[in-house]
Design a protein around this motif. Structure first.
Motif, PDB file in Angstrom:
ATOM      1  N   GLU A 136       0.821  -1.197   0.000  1.00 42.39           N
ATOM      2  CA  GLU A 136       0.000   0.000   0.000  1.00 42.39           C
ATOM      3  C   GLU A 136       0.862   1.256   0.000  1.00 42.39           C
ATOM      4  OE1 GLU A 136      -2.532  -0.458   3.320  1.00 42.39           O
ATOM      5  OE2 GLU A 136      -3.959  -1.812   2.299  1.00 42.39           O
ATOM      6  N   ARG A 137       1.983   1.230   0.748  1.00 42.76           N
ATOM      7  CA  ARG A 137       2.882   2.390   0.729  1.00 42.76           C
ATOM      8  C   ARG A 137       3.497   2.598  -0.650  1.00 42.76           C
ATOM      9  NH1 ARG A 137       4.107   0.472   5.960  1.00 42.76           N
ATOM     10  NH2 ARG A 137       5.860  -0.744   5.180  1.00 42.76           N
ATOM     11  N   ARG A 138       3.832   1.463  -1.318  1.00 40.74           N
ATOM     12  CA  ARG A 138       4.412   1.600  -2.660  1.00 40.74           C
ATOM     13  C   ARG A 138       3.407   2.206  -3.643  1.00 40.74           C
ATOM     14  NH1 ARG A 138       4.411  -0.645  -7.371  1.00 40.74           N
ATOM     15  NH2 ARG A 138       2.826  -2.166  -6.768  1.00 40.74           N
ATOM     16  N   VAL A 139       2.152   1.725  -3.601  1.00 40.47           N
ATOM     17  CA  VAL A 139       1.112   2.265  -4.495  1.00 40.47           C
ATOM     18  C   VAL A 139       0.876   3.744  -4.214  1.00 40.47           C
ATOM     19  CG1 VAL A 139      -1.338   2.105  -5.064  1.00 40.47           C
ATOM     20  CG2 VAL A 139       0.027   0.032  -4.822  1.00 40.47           C
ATOM     21  N   ALA A 140       0.879   4.095  -2.917  1.00 39.29           N
ATOM     22  CA  ALA A 140       0.682   5.501  -2.570  1.00 39.29           C
ATOM     23  C   ALA A 140       1.824   6.363  -3.093  1.00 39.29           C
ATOM     24  CB  ALA A 140       0.547   5.642  -1.064  1.00 39.29           C
ATOM     25  N   ALA A 141       3.068   5.840  -2.996  1.00 38.78           N
ATOM     26  CA  ALA A 141       4.222   6.603  -3.488  1.00 38.78           C
ATOM     27  C   ALA A 141       4.129   6.803  -4.994  1.00 38.78           C
ATOM     28  CB  ALA A 141       5.508   5.893  -3.110  1.00 38.78           C
ATOM     29  N   VAL A 142       3.723   5.767  -5.726  1.00 37.13           N
ATOM     30  CA  VAL A 142       3.580   5.894  -7.183  1.00 37.13           C
ATOM     31  C   VAL A 142       2.502   6.910  -7.530  1.00 37.13           C
ATOM     32  CG1 VAL A 142       2.880   4.653  -9.268  1.00 37.13           C
ATOM     33  CG2 VAL A 142       4.463   3.588  -7.647  1.00 37.13           C
ATOM     34  N   ALA A 143       1.387   6.854  -6.781  1.00 33.18           N
ATOM     35  CA  ALA A 143       0.306   7.811  -7.038  1.00 33.18           C
ATOM     36  C   ALA A 143       0.751   9.234  -6.770  1.00 33.18           C
ATOM     37  CB  ALA A 143      -0.905   7.456  -6.177  1.00 33.18           C
ATOM     38  N   LEU A 144       1.514   9.430  -5.683  1.00 34.65           N
ATOM     39  CA  LEU A 144       2.007  10.773  -5.378  1.00 34.65           C
ATOM     40  C   LEU A 144       2.961  11.270  -6.461  1.00 34.65           C
ATOM     41  CD1 LEU A 144       2.578  10.450  -1.526  1.00 34.65           C
ATOM     42  CD2 LEU A 144       0.799  11.744  -2.686  1.00 34.65           C
ATOM     43  N   ALA A 145       3.831  10.386  -6.934  1.00 37.72           N
ATOM     44  CA  ALA A 145       4.781  10.795  -7.995  1.00 37.72           C
ATOM     45  C   ALA A 145       4.037  11.162  -9.271  1.00 37.72           C
ATOM     46  CB  ALA A 145       5.774   9.663  -8.247  1.00 37.72           C
ATOM     47  N   GLU A 146       3.017  10.368  -9.612  1.00 40.94           N
ATOM     48  CA  GLU A 146       2.215  10.659 -10.813  1.00 40.94           C
ATOM     49  C   GLU A 146       1.472  11.979 -10.674  1.00 40.94           C
ATOM     50  OE1 GLU A 146       0.848  10.001 -14.651  1.00 40.94           O
ATOM     51  OE2 GLU A 146       2.439   9.103 -13.470  1.00 40.94           O
ATOM     52  N   ARG A 147       0.966  12.243  -9.452  1.00 43.83           N
ATOM     53  CA  ARG A 147       0.270  13.516  -9.235  1.00 43.83           C
ATOM     54  C   ARG A 147       1.201  14.696  -9.438  1.00 43.83           C
ATOM     55  NH1 ARG A 147      -0.888  15.266  -3.263  1.00 43.83           N
ATOM     56  NH2 ARG A 147       1.343  15.513  -3.556  1.00 43.83           N
ATOM     57  N   ASP A 148       2.437  14.584  -8.850  1.00 47.08           N
ATOM     58  CA  ASP A 148       3.393  15.688  -9.009  1.00 47.08           C
ATOM     59  C   ASP A 148       3.751  15.891 -10.476  1.00 47.08           C
ATOM     60  OD1 ASP A 148       3.291  15.991  -6.303  1.00 47.08           O
ATOM     61  OD2 ASP A 148       5.129  14.831  -5.905  1.00 47.08           O
ATOM     62  N   ARG A 149       3.897  14.766 -11.216  1.00 48.18           N
ATOM     63  CA  ARG A 149       4.263  14.911 -12.638  1.00 48.18           C
ATOM     64  C   ARG A 149       3.163  15.592 -13.417  1.00 48.18           C
ATOM     65  NH1 ARG A 149       3.428  12.724 -17.341  1.00 48.18           N
ATOM     66  NH2 ARG A 149       1.897  11.255 -16.516  1.00 48.18           N
ATOM     67  N   LEU A 150       1.924  15.198 -13.160  1.00 48.21           N
ATOM     68  CA  LEU A 150       0.796  15.803 -13.873  1.00 48.21           C
ATOM     69  C   LEU A 150       0.625  17.275 -13.514  1.00 48.21           C
ATOM     70  CD1 LEU A 150      -1.785  12.897 -13.649  1.00 48.21           C
ATOM     71  CD2 LEU A 150      -0.449  13.625 -15.629  1.00 48.21           C
ATOM     72  N   ALA A 151       0.844  17.600 -12.248  1.00 44.60           N
ATOM     73  CA  ALA A 151       0.748  19.000 -11.849  1.00 44.60           C
ATOM     74  C   ALA A 151       1.800  19.847 -12.548  1.00 44.60           C
ATOM     75  CB  ALA A 151       0.882  19.105 -10.335  1.00 44.60           C
ATOM     76  N   GLN A 152       3.006  19.258 -12.679  1.00 46.90           N
ATOM     77  CA  GLN A 152       4.082  19.982 -13.365  1.00 46.90           C
ATOM     78  C   GLN A 152       3.727  20.166 -14.837  1.00 46.90           C
ATOM     79  OE1 GLN A 152       6.701  21.286 -11.894  1.00 46.90           O
ATOM     80  NE2 GLN A 152       7.587  22.117 -13.760  1.00 46.90           N
ATOM     81  N   ALA A 153       3.162  19.150 -15.428  1.00 44.60           N
ATOM     82  CA  ALA A 153       2.814  19.248 -16.849  1.00 44.60           C
ATOM     83  C   ALA A 153       1.658  20.204 -17.087  1.00 44.60           C
ATOM     84  CB  ALA A 153       2.465  17.860 -17.388  1.00 44.60           C
ATOM     85  N   ALA A 154       0.811  20.391 -16.117  1.00 47.13           N
ATOM     86  CA  ALA A 154      -0.359  21.253 -16.288  1.00 47.13           C
ATOM     87  C   ALA A 154      -0.075  22.729 -16.094  1.00 47.13           C
ATOM     88  CB  ALA A 154      -1.450  20.805 -15.317  1.00 47.13           C
ATOM     89  N   ARG A 155       1.110  23.102 -15.785  1.00 44.73           N
ATOM     90  CA  ARG A 155       1.425  24.524 -15.621  1.00 44.73           C
ATOM     91  C   ARG A 155       1.358  25.244 -16.987  1.00 44.73           C
ATOM     92  NH1 ARG A 155       6.614  23.957 -11.542  1.00 44.73           N
ATOM     93  NH2 ARG A 155       5.440  23.229  -9.728  1.00 44.73           N
ATOM     94  N   PRO A 156       1.009  26.648 -17.056  1.00 42.23           N
ATOM     95  CA  PRO A 156       0.944  27.385 -18.349  1.00 42.23           C
ATOM     96  C   PRO A 156       2.307  27.451 -19.019  1.00 42.23           C
ATOM     97  CG  PRO A 156      -0.148  28.613 -16.593  1.00 42.23           C
ATOM     98  CD  PRO A 156       0.572  27.487 -15.944  1.00 42.23           C
ATOM     99  N   PRO A 157       2.343  27.387 -20.397  1.00 41.50           N
ATOM    100  CA  PRO A 157       3.644  27.469 -21.097  1.00 41.50           C
ATOM    101  C   PRO A 157       4.219  28.873 -21.017  1.00 41.50           C
ATOM    102  CG  PRO A 157       1.860  27.405 -22.677  1.00 41.50           C
ATOM    103  CD  PRO A 157       1.227  27.178 -21.338  1.00 41.50           C
ATOM    104  N   VAL A 158       5.525  28.961 -21.060  1.00 37.53           N
ATOM    105  CA  VAL A 158       6.227  30.260 -21.010  1.00 37.53           C
ATOM    106  C   VAL A 158       6.116  30.965 -22.358  1.00 37.53           C
ATOM    107  CG1 VAL A 158       8.411  31.368 -20.563  1.00 37.53           C
ATOM    108  CG2 VAL A 158       7.795  29.318 -19.294  1.00 37.53           C
ATOM    109  N   GLN A 159       5.631  32.261 -22.388  1.00 38.86           N
ATOM    110  CA  GLN A 159       5.488  33.052 -23.639  1.00 38.86           C
ATOM    111  C   GLN A 159       6.832  33.661 -24.015  1.00 38.86           C
ATOM    112  OE1 GLN A 159       2.648  32.976 -25.223  1.00 38.86           O
ATOM    113  NE2 GLN A 159       1.633  31.830 -23.572  1.00 38.86           N
TER     114      GLN A 159
END
Length: 632
Positions: free
Chosen positions: A376-399
């Motif tokens: 369960e800790r491993r699954v939670a860690a993977v989910a947290l890493a995926e969340r951080d990656r998606l949040a990083q990808a969802a930021r606005p692009p630099v003009q």
């Protein structure tokens, strides 16, 4: 056991509660009703009620029961003590007290001697040991024990015994001095002792006067008894005044042989008797014996030898029986201890196996829980890493603002270049390639330019948003994290509950196993008791307890009919009766009977003795085989 014909009257004298005469003063006779030994026995019974296996209480209860005359209860208490502590020497001393009451002073002294050698203090047993000495004709030793008891504390009963012992030895003056304080208090038992002391000193008339007041209806019956006392030896006097027995029996002779070596008796006074005065005369001519006299002498000698042989056989039989009972008691105690050790070992093994099983189950459950928690800790860690990656990808692009590129306007077509030389052609090709490359880069930059809609005049400024799919995934990731944390908390709570349940189940199983073991033990015990009861009942039906008279014994069963014929020729009462036999270790008893009661058997013994046949009563135990002897 042979008793004097007026024994009933003697017994009444021994325990009489009738009014006694007033010797030195008037007043009512005061009889003590205190029962200190009974009170002490009650206290021991209370202790045994709280602790049934208390060895000290069992031994003391046996000793006090013996002093009170309840020999059956005494032996039962001591048998229980022997099961708990087979080697305790106090048991032997307490059993000696009961044996004195059972008229077996020789065996009692042997037990007292054994207990004393083992370190038992004899102070509580001195009174009974003194009586045993008196019954074996050792008055000096008896009086020493009585005086030692009286030095420690006043005791009216011991005072009376001391006076009787002095009277048995013929010391009238000292007996009177010892007894006088009790007589002055009008002690009933002291007057009883006074009658015996006077009779043993030869003053039968004085004894008659006392009994005339104590037992008016039996004074005439006791008179011959009093006149017989002075003619008896010390041991016979003691048995007469304590138990009412005048003649030694084979049982008593056999018991005397069991006594340990004792110091030689000190002659203090000879029995009072009337002796003829022999004048000094010339030696008389010795007359030869007639054939009848020689026959009677031979018969008397044969009867003496038979009596001695029977006494020896009885002594050996009693010693063998005592050894057998002691051996059986030790064997039973060892068997019970071994069975208890085996049961304890089985219960311990079962408990250890159950504890091992519970420990192994707990370890496996702990490993499973730890593995689940790690997953369960491993699954939670993977989910947290995926969340951080998606949040990083969802930021606005630099003009990025591109610098203006200068444009040159050409108003005439390019001139056609002159033909180039090979070297020049190569250089031109390189320059052209470089120019195309730069153009491509420039074109790519222009294509990637993101011109805001406000600059193009087509709408409001753009708002930076996270793509819909990415936001949903992040929310799901957060929800998954919370769910994982909740599951982990629930799993920990469930593990705690399961561990508690496992402990409770283990305790329940252990209690159930213990109850099952106890129930099985109780069932086995009841089954064994039922089997023993059935066996005893069958034995009682087949061979009940019966009363016999033993007239002889022998190692060879085939020789018993001849022995019966010899005895039948001497005693007409044997003719027409059936002969029986039962084994006695290496020998065989020759019996007749059975009789309805022991008293009936004893009456037949007395009849045989009138014919010169030495016999004694014998009671066969339940289950003891008794076979017919073919006689004519």
């Amino acid at each position: 056991m042979t008793r004097f014909p007026m024994f009933r009257a003697t017994a009444l004298l021994l325990a009489s509660a009738a009014p006694l005469p007033v010797a030195a003063q008037s007043g009512a006779i005061v009889q003590s009703v205190t029962t200190p030994n009974a009170d002490r026995l009650s206290e021991q019974m209370r202790i045994l009620g709280r602790s049934p296996n208390d060895v000290s209480a069992l031994v003391e209860a046996g000793r006090l029961s013996g002093k009170l005359g309840d020999t059956d209860a005494a032996m039962q208490f001591l048998a229980r003590a022997e099961k708990v502590a087979p080697s305790d020497p106090r048991i032997r001393a307490a059993r000696g007290v009961a044996l004195v009451t059972m008229e077996r002073p020789g065996e009692a002294l042997a037990l007292f001697n054994s207990a004393e050698r083992a370190g038992v203090a004899m102070t509580p047993y001195l009174a009974e040991r003194g009586l045993a000495y008196d019954l074996l004709g050792r008055g000096t030793l008896a009086q020493a024990d009585y005086r030692q008891v009286l030095r420690a504390d006043e005791d009216d009963e011991i005072t009376r015994r001391l006076a009787l012992s002095l009277g048995i030895d013929g010391n009238l003056a000292e007996a009177t001095r010892v007894l006088n304080p009790l007589l002055l208090k009008n002690d009933r038992a002291a007057w009883r002792v006074r009658a015996f002391v006077l009779a043993m000193s030869g003053d039968a008339i004085g004894a008659d006067r006392i009994t005339a007041s104590m037992l008016p209806g039996f004074a005439s019956s006791l008179s011959p008894f009093f006149r017989r006392l002075p003619q008896l030896a010390g041991a016979d006097r003691a048995f007469a005044v304590h138990f009412g027995r005048l003649a030694p029996s084979p049982e008593r002779i056999a018991d005397a042989r069991l006594a340990p070596p004792l110091p030689a008796p000190i002659r203090t006074a000879a029995p009072v008797a009337v002796a003829a005065v022999t004048r000094a005369t010339a030696p008389a001519t010795v007359r030869p014996l007639s054939s009848g006299e020689r026959r009677r002498q031979a018969q008397a000698e044969q009867a003496r030898r038979v009596a001695e042989a029977q006494a020896q056989q009885l002594a050996q039989a009693r010693a063998d029986e005592t050894a057998r009972r002691e051996s059986l008691a030790r064997a039973n105690a060892e068997k019970a201890a071994l069975a208890q050790r085996e049961r304890d070992a089985q219960q311990l093994a079962a408990q250890q196996a159950e504890q091992t099983r519970i420990a192994e189950a707990t370890r496996l459950e702990a490993e499973r829980v730890a593995a689940r928690q790690a997953e369960e800790r491993r699954v939670a860690a993977v989910a947290l890493a995926e969340r951080d990656r998606l949040a990083q990808a969802a930021r606005p692009p630099v003009q990025v603002a591109a610098a203006p590129v200068p444009v040159t306007v050409v108003d005439r077509p390019p001139e056609t270049p002159p033909p180039a030389t090979p070297a020049a052609s190569t250089a031109a090709t390189t320059v052209a390639a470089r120019r195309e490359t730069n153009d491509d880069v420039l074109a790519r930059i222009i294509r990637n330019l993101d011109i805001p809609a406000s600059e193009l005049g087509v709408g409001p400024p753009p708002v930076a948003t996270i793509p819909t799919s990415a936001a949903a995934f992040a929310a799901d990731a957060a929800a998954a994290r919370k769910a994982a944390e909740k599951r982990e908390a629930d799993a920990r709570a469930a593990d705690v509950a399961k561990a508690a349940a496992a402990r409770k189940l283990a305790d329940t199983r252990a209690a159930t196993a213990k109850k099952a073991a106890e129930a099985k033990k109780l069932a086995d015990q009841k089954k064994a008791e039922a089997a023993e009861a059935a066996k005893l009942a069958a034995a009682k039906r087949a061979d009940p307890e019966r009363h016999w008279v033993q007239i002889a014994g022998g190692a060879n069963v085939a020789g018993l009919p001849a022995a019966w014929a010899i005895m039948a020729n001497k005693a007409p009462a044997l003719k027409g009766r059936q002969a029986w036999t039962t084994s006695l270790r290496a020998t065989n008893r020759l019996l007749t009977g059975p009789f309805k009661t022991d008293d009936e058997a004893q009456a037949f013994v007395n009849t045989l003795r009138k014919s010169g046949v030495q016999a004694f009563a014998f009671t066969s135990e339940v289950g003891q085989k008794v076979a017919r002897v073919p006689v004519k």
